[in-house]
Motif scaffolding. Structure first.
Motif, short mmCIF file in Angstrom:
data_model
loop_
_atom_site.label_atom_id
_atom_site.label_comp_id
_atom_site.label_asym_id
_atom_site.label_seq_id
_atom_site.Cartn_x
_atom_site.Cartn_y
_atom_site.Cartn_z
N PRO A 156 0.27 -1.04 -0.06
CA PRO A 156 -0.43 0.00 0.04
C PRO A 156 1.08 1.30 0.14
CG PRO A 156 -0.03 -0.41 2.42
CD PRO A 156 0.42 -1.67 1.27
N THR A 157 -0.03 2.72 -1.07
CA THR A 157 0.70 3.55 -0.11
C THR A 157 0.98 4.02 1.08
OG1 THR A 157 -0.96 4.72 -0.51
CG2 THR A 157 0.28 4.15 -2.79
N LEU A 158 1.41 5.00 1.56
CA LEU A 158 1.61 5.15 2.65
C LEU A 158 0.27 5.98 3.16
CD1 LEU A 158 2.98 6.96 5.82
CD2 LEU A 158 3.76 8.74 3.70
N HIS A 159 -0.33 6.93 1.91
CA HIS A 159 -1.51 7.48 1.87
C HIS A 159 -2.54 6.51 2.57
CE1 HIS A 159 -4.46 10.01 0.83
NE2 HIS A 159 -5.34 9.09 0.47
N ASP A 160 -2.77 5.20 1.67
CA ASP A 160 -3.39 4.10 1.96
C ASP A 160 -2.83 3.40 3.10
OD1 ASP A 160 -4.89 4.92 -0.32
OD2 ASP A 160 -3.70 3.25 -1.26
N TRP A 161 -2.11 3.09 3.97
CA TRP A 161 -1.13 2.66 5.27
C TRP A 161 -2.11 3.59 6.44
CZ3 TRP A 161 3.40 3.71 7.65
CH2 TRP A 161 3.64 2.37 8.52
N VAL A 162 -1.37 5.34 6.13
CA VAL A 162 -1.89 5.66 7.10
C VAL A 162 -3.56 5.48 7.00
CG1 VAL A 162 -2.29 8.49 7.72
CG2 VAL A 162 -0.16 6.71 7.07
N LYS A 163 -4.65 5.68 5.70
CA LYS A 163 -5.95 6.02 5.92
C LYS A 163 -6.25 4.22 6.68
CE LYS A 163 -7.43 9.04 3.72
NZ LYS A 163 -8.93 10.41 4.49
N ALA A 164 -5.24 3.53 6.59
CA ALA A 164 -6.15 2.06 7.02
C ALA A 164 -5.60 2.19 8.60
CB ALA A 164 -5.53 0.91 6.40
N GLU A 165 -4.52 2.15 9.05
CA GLU A 165 -3.66 1.89 10.92
C GLU A 165 -3.80 3.58 10.85
OE1 GLU A 165 -0.46 -0.53 10.30
OE2 GLU A 165 -1.08 -1.86 8.65
N GLY A 166 -4.09 4.51 10.41
CA GLY A 166 -4.68 5.17 11.46
C GLY A 166 -3.04 5.75 11.41
N PHE A 167 -2.19 7.22 11.69
CA PHE A 167 -1.43 7.84 12.18
C PHE A 167 -0.64 7.31 13.48
CE2 PHE A 167 2.90 10.14 12.45
CZ PHE A 167 2.99 10.66 11.57
N THR A 168 -0.11 6.18 13.64
CA THR A 168 1.17 5.80 15.17
C THR A 168 2.24 6.15 15.15
OG1 THR A 168 1.51 3.76 13.97
CG2 THR A 168 -0.73 3.81 14.61
N ALA A 169 2.69 5.34 16.40
CA ALA A 169 4.32 6.21 17.12
C ALA A 169 4.55 5.38 15.86
CB ALA A 169 4.55 5.68 18.56
N LYS A 170 4.50 3.69 15.48
CA LYS A 170 5.29 2.89 14.29
C LYS A 170 5.29 3.94 13.29
CE LYS A 170 4.65 -1.47 11.81
NZ LYS A 170 3.85 -2.72 11.20
N THR A 171 3.99 4.33 12.63
CA THR A 171 3.94 5.03 11.00
C THR A 171 5.37 6.48 11.48
OG1 THR A 171 1.86 5.28 11.34
CG2 THR A 171 2.68 5.87 9.64
N GLN A 172 5.22 7.53 12.24
CA GLN A 172 6.35 8.37 12.77
C GLN A 172 7.67 8.01 13.06
OE1 GLN A 172 6.02 11.63 13.02
NE2 GLN A 172 7.40 11.16 12.42
N ALA A 173 7.82 6.51 13.07
CA ALA A 173 8.76 5.77 13.39
C ALA A 173 9.66 5.04 11.66
CB ALA A 173 9.85 4.28 14.40
N GLU A 174 8.48 4.26 11.33
CA GLU A 174 8.34 4.39 10.11
C GLU A 174 9.56 4.89 8.71
OE1 GLU A 174 9.47 1.49 9.10
OE2 GLU A 174 8.69 0.30 10.45
N LEU A 175 8.48 6.88 9.40
CA LEU A 175 9.17 7.88 8.75
C LEU A 175 10.16 8.89 8.39
CD1 LEU A 175 5.23 9.59 8.57
CD2 LEU A 175 6.69 9.04 6.33
#
Length: 207
Positions: A109-128
């Motif tokens: 999934p794109t970053l956009h779709d990933w965040v849409k599905a799972e929300g912006f979490t601490a894991k998202t920020q760490a990966e970014l």
């Protein structure tokens, strides 16, 4: 020659169509859409048609960026998708790239779709944060850095992680990003922060 004329693309953009490689499950073939060649090349102003590689200049730009980034980054894993090579197809020259995928083999999934599905979490920020660090360490020219050009998945180099699949390489007539690493890092920081703000704004509200 790969036969793609009767195949259905698995993804379509403004410029390119993406096909599953007919012989390799983990590879994709990107071709320049015929409509794009007509509009962006055949009907383009003369100065835009000066590239010796013609409408395939984007393939040259991206391959150069991929090779340069690996060298500059000390041969560590690049933050951009692995470019495998070029092959002829019955609908034009094709760029072979490795598929960034989910564990079950689907397109990541794109970053956009990933965040849409799972929300912006601490894991998202760490990966970014890790993705941004790799952009800087490889001195990547992230010309079109946005949440639709970055995917979250795995490939033969590991993962899951964020990978830029499109929009990389020097596009400027005067190659100022290539000429100065600090300047490129400054521009990358601005683009990354803009992408980060927009990604957070598009995330679904937390419960």
């Amino acid at each position: 020659m790969f036969r793609l004329a009767e195949a259905q693309p698995i993804a379509t953009g403004h410029v390119r169509e993406v096909y599953q490689h007919p012989g390799e499950a983990d590879l994709l073939i990107k071709v320049i859409a015929s409509g794009s060649i007509e509009e962006r090349w055949n009907k383009a102003p003369w100065y835009r048609r000066m590239a010796r590689s013609g409408p395939y200049k984007d393939f040259v730009r991206e391959f150069r960026e991929y090779v340069t980034g690996i060298y500059v980054g000390g041969y560590a894993t690049s933050p951009i998708a692995r470019v495998v090579g070029l092959e002829m197809t019955d609908i034009g020259l094709g760029q072979i790239v490795e598929k960034v995928r989910t564990p079950d083999g689907r397109l990541a999934p794109t970053l956009h779709d990933w965040v849409k599905a799972e929300g912006f979490t601490a894991k998202t920020q760490a990966e970014l944060d890790e993705f941004y660090a790799r952009l800087l360490s490889h001195n990547t020219i992230a010309a079109d850095l946005h949440a639709w050009n970055v995917v979250y998945g795995e490939d033969s180099r590991g993962g899951p992680r964020l990978v830029m699949i499109d929009g990389f390489g020097e596009k400027n007539i005067i190659p100022h990003c290539s000429m100065n690493r600090a300047h490129n890092a400054s521009r990358t920081k601005k683009k990354y922060e803009r992408m980060l703000r927009r990604t957070k704004a598009d995330a679904p509200p937390t419960s």
